[in-house]
Design a protein around this motif. Structure first.
Motif, short mmCIF file in Angstrom:
data_model
loop_
_atom_site.label_atom_id
_atom_site.label_comp_id
_atom_site.label_asym_id
_atom_site.label_seq_id
_atom_site.Cartn_x
_atom_site.Cartn_y
_atom_site.Cartn_z
N GLN A 33 0.80 -1.22 0.00
CA GLN A 33 0.00 0.00 0.00
C GLN A 33 0.84 1.28 0.00
OE1 GLN A 33 -3.13 -0.09 2.92
NE2 GLN A 33 -3.52 2.10 2.76
N LEU A 34 1.94 1.28 0.75
CA LEU A 34 2.71 2.51 0.93
C LEU A 34 4.10 2.47 0.30
CD1 LEU A 34 1.82 3.16 4.69
CD2 LEU A 34 0.77 4.22 2.67
N ASP A 56 12.93 -1.94 6.09
CA ASP A 56 13.00 -0.60 6.66
C ASP A 56 12.28 -0.60 8.01
OD1 ASP A 56 12.76 2.08 7.39
OD2 ASP A 56 12.18 2.76 5.39
N ALA A 57 13.00 -0.98 9.05
CA ALA A 57 12.38 -1.13 10.38
C ALA A 57 11.78 0.17 10.88
CB ALA A 57 13.43 -1.66 11.38
N ARG A 58 12.41 1.29 10.59
CA ARG A 58 11.93 2.59 11.08
C ARG A 58 10.55 2.92 10.51
NH1 ARG A 58 11.60 7.88 9.47
NH2 ARG A 58 11.93 9.45 11.10
N ASP A 59 10.44 2.97 9.20
CA ASP A 59 9.18 3.37 8.60
C ASP A 59 8.11 2.29 8.71
OD1 ASP A 59 10.07 5.90 8.12
OD2 ASP A 59 10.37 5.64 5.98
N GLN A 60 8.52 1.02 8.71
CA GLN A 60 7.53 -0.04 8.95
C GLN A 60 6.95 0.14 10.35
OE1 GLN A 60 5.93 -2.40 7.38
NE2 GLN A 60 7.06 -2.68 5.46
N TYR A 61 7.80 0.46 11.33
CA TYR A 61 7.31 0.65 12.69
C TYR A 61 6.37 1.85 12.76
CZ TYR A 61 6.64 1.31 17.57
OH TYR A 61 6.03 1.48 18.78
N LEU A 62 6.73 2.95 12.11
CA LEU A 62 5.85 4.13 12.13
C LEU A 62 4.48 3.80 11.55
CD1 LEU A 62 8.44 6.85 11.11
CD2 LEU A 62 7.27 6.66 13.33
N ALA A 63 4.45 3.06 10.44
CA ALA A 63 3.17 2.67 9.83
C ALA A 63 2.43 1.68 10.72
CB ALA A 63 3.40 2.10 8.44
N TYR A 64 3.16 0.83 11.40
CA TYR A 64 2.57 -0.15 12.31
C TYR A 64 1.92 0.57 13.50
CZ TYR A 64 2.47 -4.64 14.90
OH TYR A 64 2.08 -5.78 15.57
N HIS A 65 2.62 1.56 14.04
CA HIS A 65 2.13 2.28 15.20
C HIS A 65 0.96 3.22 14.86
CE1 HIS A 65 1.99 5.30 18.41
NE2 HIS A 65 2.48 4.34 19.19
N GLU A 66 1.10 3.97 13.78
CA GLU A 66 0.10 4.97 13.42
C GLU A 66 -1.03 4.42 12.56
OE1 GLU A 66 0.54 8.74 14.39
OE2 GLU A 66 1.11 7.12 15.77
N GLY A 67 -0.84 3.20 12.05
CA GLY A 67 -1.77 2.68 11.06
C GLY A 67 -1.35 3.21 9.69
N ARG A 68 -1.70 2.48 8.65
CA ARG A 68 -1.27 2.90 7.31
C ARG A 68 -1.85 4.24 6.92
NH1 ARG A 68 -2.93 -2.77 5.70
NH2 ARG A 68 -1.14 -4.02 6.34
N GLY A 69 -3.12 4.46 7.27
CA GLY A 69 -3.75 5.75 6.95
C GLY A 69 -3.08 6.90 7.68
N GLY A 70 -2.77 6.70 8.95
CA GLY A 70 -2.09 7.73 9.73
C GLY A 70 -0.71 8.03 9.16
N TYR A 71 0.01 6.97 8.79
CA TYR A 71 1.33 7.16 8.20
C TYR A 71 1.22 7.95 6.90
CZ TYR A 71 5.94 6.28 6.28
OH TYR A 71 7.20 6.45 5.75
#
Length: 191
Positions: free
Chosen positions: A135-136, A142-157
């Protein structure tokens, strides 16, 4: 006497159930693998199925639950003393929310999956991160951005909700550093 035996049996069965306590040394991937080989096997299966590196899974689980299969978010309190429920429905190794967990079980037809079972939790993470890549366009390594999308949700990211959260960006950087550390350690213990 029968009541005491029955109570003893209930206590014994209860003590044997549930996920094991977290590994002792969470800063050493090799120690985690030695102490909990079933964790490593589950993560290897997830890597084979979804393409998410073991080190990324380990770093995310470390951040989310510290490898505690019974991890829950803290309780909220009204007036500082009256419990009014948990901060969210996040639970287990992956801290998956109820709705996202239900979506995973439906999508993968894993209706018996449990958030406090490491093999299910890692498969969930692989499924989620695979979807994030599709989707993104975020690399699975990429542990950093995968984590951000995991934490915020894909829509939030996608909306960039993480950009104004300096605390979350710092956490994501720590997840990335831990993933790199775990990868180096895993390479050394494979030799």
């Amino acid at each position: 006497m029968k009541k005491i035996l029955a109570l003893g049996l209930v206590v014994l069965v209860a003590a044997c159930g549930g996920p094991p306590k977290p590994p002792r040394n969470l800063d050493d991937a090799c120690a985690i693998v030695r102490e909990r080989p079933q964790y490593y096997s589950a993560m290897r299966r997830t890597q084979a199925r979804w393409g998410v590196p073991v080190a990324v899974q380990m770093a995310t689980i470390h951040q989310e639950s510290k490898f505690d299969g019974n991890a829950k978010t803290p309780n909220r309190f009204a007036l500082g003393i009256i419990p009014i429920g948990r901060q969210s429905s996040a639970y287990g190794y992956s801290q998956a929310l109820d709705a996202t967990w239900d979506e995973y079980r439906k999508d993968t037809r894993s209706f018996g999956a449990k958030r406090n079972r490491i093999s299910d939790a890692t498969d969930f993470m692989g499924w989620y991160m695979d979807g994030t890549t599709k989707q993104l366009g975020i690399s699975k390594s990429d542990a950093r951005d995968q984590y951000l999308a995991y934490h915020e949700g894909r829509g939030g990211y996608a909306r960039g909700t993480h950009r104004s959260k300096t605390w979350l960006l710092a956490v994501a950087n720590r997840v990335a550093a831990r993933a790199q550390m775990y990868e180096i350690q895993l390479e050394s213990c494979r030799r």
